[in-house]
Design an enzyme around this catalytic site. Structure first.
Site, short mmCIF file in Angstrom:
data_model
loop_
_atom_site.label_atom_id
_atom_site.label_comp_id
_atom_site.label_asym_id
_atom_site.label_seq_id
_atom_site.Cartn_x
_atom_site.Cartn_y
_atom_site.Cartn_z
N ASN A 63 0.87 -1.17 0.00
CA ASN A 63 0.00 0.00 0.00
C ASN A 63 0.92 1.23 0.00
O ASN A 63 1.59 1.51 0.99
CB ASN A 63 -0.91 -0.01 1.24
CG ASN A 63 -1.83 1.19 1.28
OD1 ASN A 63 -1.46 2.30 0.87
ND2 ASN A 63 -3.03 1.02 1.79
N GLU A 96 -3.97 1.93 -2.88
CA GLU A 96 -4.01 3.38 -2.62
C GLU A 96 -3.08 4.13 -3.59
O GLU A 96 -2.24 4.93 -3.16
CB GLU A 96 -3.64 3.72 -1.17
CG GLU A 96 -4.80 3.56 -0.21
CD GLU A 96 -4.60 4.31 1.10
OE1 GLU A 96 -4.74 5.54 1.11
OE2 GLU A 96 -4.30 3.65 2.12
N TYR A 152 -7.80 -3.56 -1.97
CA TYR A 152 -7.75 -2.54 -0.93
C TYR A 152 -9.10 -2.51 -0.24
O TYR A 152 -10.05 -1.91 -0.72
CB TYR A 152 -7.40 -1.18 -1.54
CG TYR A 152 -7.45 -0.02 -0.58
CD1 TYR A 152 -6.93 -0.13 0.71
CD2 TYR A 152 -8.00 1.21 -0.95
CE1 TYR A 152 -6.97 0.93 1.59
CE2 TYR A 152 -8.04 2.28 -0.08
CZ TYR A 152 -7.53 2.14 1.18
OH TYR A 152 -7.57 3.20 2.06
N ASP A 183 -4.12 -4.84 1.03
CA ASP A 183 -4.39 -4.24 2.34
C ASP A 183 -5.80 -4.67 2.73
O ASP A 183 -6.77 -4.15 2.19
CB ASP A 183 -4.27 -2.72 2.22
CG ASP A 183 -4.61 -2.00 3.52
OD1 ASP A 183 -4.97 -2.67 4.51
OD2 ASP A 183 -4.53 -0.75 3.54
N ASN A 194 -7.08 -4.40 5.77
CA ASN A 194 -7.58 -3.54 6.85
C ASN A 194 -8.23 -4.34 7.98
O ASN A 194 -9.19 -3.88 8.61
CB ASN A 194 -8.52 -2.46 6.31
CG ASN A 194 -7.76 -1.18 5.99
OD1 ASN A 194 -6.82 -0.81 6.69
ND2 ASN A 194 -8.18 -0.48 4.93
N ASP A 201 3.04 4.75 4.86
CA ASP A 201 2.84 4.26 6.23
C ASP A 201 2.75 2.73 6.27
O ASP A 201 2.71 2.15 7.36
CB ASP A 201 1.65 4.93 6.93
CG ASP A 201 0.39 4.99 6.09
OD1 ASP A 201 0.43 4.61 4.90
OD2 ASP A 201 -0.65 5.42 6.62
N HIS A 202 2.74 2.09 5.10
CA HIS A 202 2.81 0.63 5.01
C HIS A 202 4.18 0.20 4.49
O HIS A 202 4.75 0.87 3.62
CB HIS A 202 1.76 0.08 4.04
CG HIS A 202 0.34 0.31 4.44
ND1 HIS A 202 -0.51 -0.70 4.83
CD2 HIS A 202 -0.40 1.44 4.50
CE1 HIS A 202 -1.70 -0.22 5.10
NE2 HIS A 202 -1.67 1.09 4.92
#
Length: 260
Positions: free
Chosen positions: A7, A34, A107, A145, A147, A243-244
């Site tokens: 991501n 993303e 995602y 991802d 989540n 951030d991933h």
DNA sequence: ATGGCCGACTCGGTCGGA
């Protein structure tokens, strides 16, 4: 073959790191999430200069998924979006065929707040994802991802996330349902006991303190042999990281699959 | 002290992310 999911939190913002990654790790397949860009904003030329082609489902300012392969690799049967997904306008699923391997880059919605309409949509998306898994033939890899932190071993402190999205029972049940279709969580298969993460909040020095979650995954049908699967932490460090962190798997496809 | 960071969209301050 080497398959990676990442991501990138905006492909345009991350291009220097993506190019660095392609040169350092030379993946055979790179699933991105993303990408946050339109069709017109896809950096085809810059990726071509690195020897890759991109097949993308671009979306609005917050979503978008893609699959990168070496430029000489044929890609077939591209399909964007899931049948029966709750918000078809959001670009959260692309599937392609790379040789005999089917690859999905996904995602999953964040969910924002437990009980909110977006949380309900997240659950519905996971249901639609499971339904699609059942329709696809092996060998199949779905990477992205999700989540969802599948268990308490996938968060740095379960108490901090108590009652929050990513750890609730309905989300975990649905992640479990994905595995019940026969797919294997590659990271957990090779690292049954370690507590490692793929995402850390930008705020508060979370990465430095290793306060993260494992919410990205490579899921593979059991005919695929997982040689290794690891988190490439170096790409969460340095200049303008996502951030991933990328998740890198070495996979051996079944005999006869993806020759050449 | 209950936010801290980042990117998109847009050019200041929201919104969303997880």
């Amino acid at each position: 073959m080497r398959l990676v999911t990442w991501n990138v939190n905006s492909l345009r913002a991350r291009m220097p790191r993506v190019v660095e990654f392609l040169e350092a790790h030379a993946p055979d397949v790179l699933c991105l999430q993303e990408i946050k860009c339109s069709e017109e904003q896809l950096p085809h030329l810059d990726l071509q200069a690195s020897g890759y082609r991109v097949v993308a489902y671009p979306g609005g300012p917050r979503e978008g998924v893609a699959v990168l392969v070496p430029a000489d690799q044929e890609v077939g049967n591209v399909r964007c979006g899931l049948p029966d997904e709750p918000d078809p306008g959001e670009a959260r699923w692309i599937e392609v065929e790379v040789g005999d391997l089917t690859v999905g880059s996904v995602y999953v919605p964040n969910g924002r707040e437990v009980g909110s309409p977006t949380y309900e949509a997240k659950l519905a998306f996971l249901d639609a994802l499971r339904a699609r898994f059942a329709e696809l033939s092996s060998p199949l890899v779905v990477a992205g991802d999700f989540n969802v932190a599948p268990t308490d071993a996938d968060v740095w402190d379960p108490d901090v996330f108590d009652g929050a999205t990513h750890v609730t029972e309905p989300e975990r049940e649905r992640f479990g349902a994905l595995l019940e279709t026969g797919l294997v969580d590659a990271f957990r298969a090779v690292e049954p006991d370690t507590r490692q993460f793929t995402w850390w909040d930008y705020r508060g020095g979370s990465f430095h303190k290793n306060e993260g979650m494992r919410i990205d995954a490579v899921l593979a049908t059991p005919d695929i042999d997982v040689g290794s699967c690891g988190i490439v932490r170096d790409f969460r460090k340095g200049k303008k990281p996502s951030d991933h962190a990328p998740l890198l798997a070495e996979l051996a496809l079944p005999e006869g699959a993806n020759r050449g």
